[in-house]
Each structure stands twice: as structure tokens, then as C-alpha cells.
Write an enzyme that holds these catalytic residues in place. Structure first.
Site, mmCIF file in Angstrom:
data_model
loop_
_atom_site.group_PDB
_atom_site.id
_atom_site.type_symbol
_atom_site.label_atom_id
_atom_site.label_comp_id
_atom_site.label_asym_id
_atom_site.label_seq_id
_atom_site.Cartn_x
_atom_site.Cartn_y
_atom_site.Cartn_z
ATOM 1 C CG HIS A 1 -0.510 0.314 2.509
ATOM 2 N ND1 HIS A 1 -0.399 1.599 2.989
ATOM 3 C CD2 HIS A 1 -0.117 -0.497 3.528
ATOM 4 C CE1 HIS A 1 0.033 1.568 4.242
ATOM 5 N NE2 HIS A 1 0.223 0.310 4.589
ATOM 6 C CD GLU B 1 -3.018 -1.069 4.996
ATOM 7 O OE1 GLU B 1 -2.725 -2.075 5.664
ATOM 8 O OE2 GLU B 1 -2.846 0.094 5.422
ATOM 9 C CD GLU B 2 -2.250 2.962 7.200
ATOM 10 O OE1 GLU B 2 -3.007 2.493 8.082
ATOM 11 O OE2 GLU B 2 -1.034 2.740 7.168
ATOM 12 C CG HIS C 1 -1.004 4.303 12.186
ATOM 13 N ND1 HIS C 1 -2.229 3.727 12.367
ATOM 14 C CD2 HIS C 1 -0.497 3.731 11.054
ATOM 15 C CE1 HIS C 1 -2.461 2.846 11.396
ATOM 16 N NE2 HIS C 1 -1.412 2.836 10.588
#
Length: 491
Positions: A275, A325-326, A454
Site C-alpha cells: 500500500h 489501505e489505512e 501511525h
């Protein structure tokens, strides 16, 4: 890599756009006999690629993030610029490259607040679920009702006694099933709102749905300590809460980048993906610039070998850089959902590389045969052979490794859900390194594999370049092997 989710999340939740799987229309190349030495390409690619070579792409992703507000999140100019960089680089190298556009939503939380009104007034640390339904103006005031806490807390209708939840706010413990499943069960029992409390740590649950359509009732997360305190109080008598959530959902368009070799058998496609998007909070250089950069470097070296006259791969190789994707594997889900039955059958396997340069790493290989006997079980037939190929390569290099469950947290999820064998590596996210792992790999026990997961600190300065180099070699070996020979998978 997104927050934990099960691999059963339906691809039907996506908002589909027009550009569907453009490169898949290519005609199959004539069948090619296996070359006498099916290991030559793999050996050559491993020799030619390096972490140092792939690092140039990481530098470009960092530059792009720095120029676009510090991130490369799906639906933002930073992601668009990242996709354009990958696209033009591959186009120049001779690949057939296309974009695959689809719609996503961005959640903008304006208010996230939970207040205990009785028996003792206090504020709770609260996190609105991504794509939650908002409460009415002024908030939702209702008594708390406790879902049963067992091995699957709040996952089934039996966890919500009949008549006990109508118009109330369901208090549910995190774990065992998705937030969507917990919310659906609570809503079916008549709950007007949902509060999920954590199963560990000191922070509120940060839950997420894939799209606004999945938000049935106002939903938020609180801490383990606050959840246990509320549960204890509600067991003694009525506890009234005001839940105040206000969230705006903005539609945006984003895109996957898909590139494939001009030649090779189109009925035996080797698909490899990473991703490309980051979270909004940071540039995402490990998560997942690292996998994206490693994939790009291997693709360029494969093209270089073809230009040097070493021949086309026997099997078509398709590289993919997924978006969103996140936000819940949306790019890979969109791609798999867009395939016809024949196109799905033509994909021989899927390889996934997500976070391969964690600063406090372990070397994880997806547990295709379920030899670890944990979590979700084995992958589709062929996954065990993919795991064995990667493990064998690492063994020959003297690199320690261990299994990782197919828990559905990355883009292999939609592929294995449709029966396509899968495998790959990663080096750890927010999980905590054990003493045994520190002894095996080095690094610091008791700390996350990636302390910057993150976050704004996921930059060029916070990578382990040695493990990055190892995993770039893994990609090269797997791509080079399967591009020439699928016999270990029975094809």
C-alpha cells in the site's frame, strides 16, 4: 497497516468508480517453456537489488510528504503525487501502467465527548469511531446497558438480552470480532448508541468502519479503566450517559497504481502489492513507504534484466500500489471486487509487503500453513509453499524469522478471502518486542517494533536499513522465482 480488523470485511461496501482493472484486458502471451535454470532470474534480481537502491524511493516519498502537509494519505495531494511518481517511473521502465480510480470518504470529527451524568458526574476520554453516525444536536442521553463479556464480547445476539437495550447506550468490551459486527449486534438489539471500552492499555479505543454506510448508530471508544468502572457502576444501578458525536464525511477520489510486464503468460499471473498511502498523521515512510519502495526497486531491476536481453518472465508479473489501505484495505478490496471470475483464477498467487523497515524490528513471515496454531488459520492452498520459499531464503542467509498470523490487517486479506494463495513479510507495527525477540533480532524488549507507528515520527530518520535490505532481497527472490516457475504451487 490499519488498525486491527478481521479479513471478512465485505468488498461490497466500497463506492466503485469507472476505471476498473484496465491492465487486465491484455491478451495472454503465448505459452513459454520453462527455462532450464529456473533459479537464474531470482539469483540475478537478488544480486542487483539493494536496500540502498530502494532508499532513493523512500527519499522521494519523504520529499513528497514534506511538500504536501506532512502526509501521503489517500485522497490527498500527497498521495496523488506519490502515485504519479510510481506511475511515471514504471512507465519509463517499459511497464504497462494504469491507474484504478475509486471513491473514499474522509471523516472530520468536530465533537467527540462522553459524559457520565449519574450517579456521579464526570467526563470520559472519548474517541469517535471513524465514519460513525452523529448524535442528535445536543447529544444522546440514555442509560447504559451492559453487553455480556465472554470470549466474544458483544459479537452475537446472545450478548444482548432481549428488551434490555432498547433506546439505551450499549457498553461493550473490545475484542474477538470487528467493530462493525459489535455495532450491528447492538443496533439489532435496539441500542441507540455504542461505547466500546479497550481490552488493554490506557488509551481509548479508536474504532473504524470502512464507509459512512456502515455507521448504523453513534459509536465511540473509551479506555479500559473507564469501561470497567462504568460496568461496575451499571451492575449496581442505573448509569446515565450523554454521548455527543459530530462527524462530517467528505467524499474523495483516490487511485491504485497497477503495472504489469508486457510479456509472460496472462493465465498465470504473479501479483505483488504494497500500500502506498500513509495515515494523515505522518509521512508513512516505514508504513508503508518501505514496502512500496522495495517493490518499485524490484520492478525496475526486473525490467532492466528484460532490456538487457535476458528474456521476458515465463509468467506475467503484476505489481500493485494500493491506496486507502489505512482506511480499511479499500484499494485492494476494490481491485479484487472488480475482477471477473476468470481474472481471479488467472492470478496464481499474491505477495504482500507492508512495513519492512521497522526501527525495532522482528522478521515476520506470514504463516501460510498455520504451523503456529494461532489466530485465523492457514491461507488458501499454496500459501504454505509461499511461506516455505521465503523461510528457506532467509534460512540460507542466516536470518532469524518467525510466523505471523493471517489476521486480515493488510492487503493480502481480500485475496485470501477469494481463495488466492498469499504470503509475504513485515517487520512489526505497534506490537511489543519480547525478551526472546530482542535476543533473536537485537533491539529493545518491551518497546514497540515501530514506536512511530501511525505518527509524525515515521520518517527517514526512523528506519532499520539492515532489515530493509533483507526484505528487499526477499521480494526479489520471490518475484524472480515465481516469474519463472509456479510448479511448487501446482501450476
Amino acid at each position: 497497516m490499519p488498525a486491527h480488523r478481521q479479513r471478512s470485511r465485505a468488498a461490497a461496501a466500497l463506492v466503485t468508480a469507472a476505471a476498473v482493472a484496465a491492465p487486465l484486458a491484455l491478451a495472454a502471451a503465448p505459452a513459454t517453456a520453462h527455462p532450464r535454470d529456473t533459479t537464474k532470474l531470482a539469483r540475478t534480481l537478488v544480486k542487483e537489488v539493494s536496500g540502498k537502491g530502494a532508499y532513493r524511493h523512500l527519499k522521494e516519498f519523504q520529499r513528497i510528504a514534506d511538500a504536501h502537509g506532512g502526509n501521503r494519505a489517500a485522497g490527498t495531494p500527497g498521495h496523488d503525487a506519490s502515485a504519479a511518481y510510481v506511475h511515471r517511473t514504471l512507465k519509463k521502465a517499459g511497464y504497462r501502467v494504469s491507474y484504478q480510480d475509486f471513491d473514499v470518504f474522509e471523516a472530520k470529527t468536530k465533537t467527540e465527548k462522553a459524559t457520565v451524568l449519574t450517579p456521579e458526574a464526570r467526563e470520559l476520554a472519548t474517541a469517535a469511531f471513524t465514519f460513525t453516525k452523529s448524535t442528535p444536536a445536543g447529544g444522546l442521553t440514555a442509560p447504559v446497558a451492559l453487553a455480556r463479556v465472554d470470549e466474544t464480547p458483544g459479537c452475537d445476539a446472545a450478548d444482548y438480552p432481549a428488551g434490555a437495550f432498547a433506546g439505551k447506550i450499549a457498553l461493550v468490551k473490545r475484542g474477538a470480532c470487528t467493530f462493525v459486527e459489535k455495532q450491528r449486534a447492538a443496533a439489532a438489539a435496539g441500542a441507540a448508541g455504542l461505547i466500546v471500552y479497550n481490552h488493554s492499555g490506557t488509551t481509548p479505543v479508536r474504532g473504524s468502519f470502512s464507509t459512512p454506510a456502515e455507521g448504523l448508530i453513534p459509536s465511540a471508544g473509551i479506555t479500559l479503566a473507564d469501561g470497567e468502572a462504568l460496568a461496575a457502576a451499571a451492575a449496581r444501578g442505573e448509569v446515565e450517559i450523554r454521548l455527543d458525536l459530530d462527524q462530517e464525511h467528505v467524499r474523495k477520489t483516490t487511485r491504485n497504481v497497477i503495472a504489469e510486464t508486457p510479456g509472460g503468460r496472462a493465465d498465470r499471473v504473479v501479483t505483488v502489492g504494497s500500500h502506498l498511502d500513509s495515515v494523515p498523521e505522518g509521512p508513512g515512510i516505514n508504513d508503508n513507504g518501505s514496502g512500496s519502495a522495495g517493490l518499485l526497486e524490484v520492478a525496475l531491476k526486473l525490467a532492466e534484466q528484460t532490456r538487457k536481453g535476458h528474456g521476458q518472465p515465463v509468467n506475467k508479473v503484476r505489481f500493485a500500489w494500493w491506496s486507502a489501505e489505512e482506511l480499511g484495505l479499500l484499494g485492494s478490496e476494490h481491485y479484487v471486487a472488480s475482477l471477473t471470475e476468470k481474472q481471479r483464477k488467472d492470478i496464481a498467487l499474491y505477495l504482500n509487503f507492508d512495513m519492512i523497515a521497522s526501527p525495532n524490528p522482528a522478521q515476520f513471515v506470514y504463516d501460510g500453513d498455520d504451523s503456529d496454531r494461532t489466530g485465523e488459520g492457514a491461507g488458501p492452498a499454496g500459501s504454505a509453499q509461499i511461506e516455505a520459499l521465503i523461510n528457506g531464503f532467509l534460512d540460507r542467509r542466516g536470518k532469524a524469522h518467525e510466523g505471523s498470523d493471517f489476521d486480515g490487517r493488510s492487503d493480502y486479506g481480500p485475496f485470501i478471502a477469494t481463495g488466492i494463495p498469499a504470503g509475504g513479510t513485515f517487520t512489526g507495527a505497534e506490537g511489543i518486542k519480547t525478551d526472546a525477540q530482542a535476543a533473536r533480532y537485537g533491539g529493545t524488549a518491551g518497546q514497540p517494533y515501530d514506536p512511530n507507528y501511525h505518527g509524525a515520527g515515521d520518517t527517514l530518520e526512523n528506519l532499520d536499513l539492515k532489515v530493509f535490505d533483507t526484505n528487499v532481497d526477499v521480494i526479489a527472490h520471490a518475484v524472480g522465482t515465481y516469474a519463472q516457475d509456479l510448479r511448487s504451487l501446482g501450476r
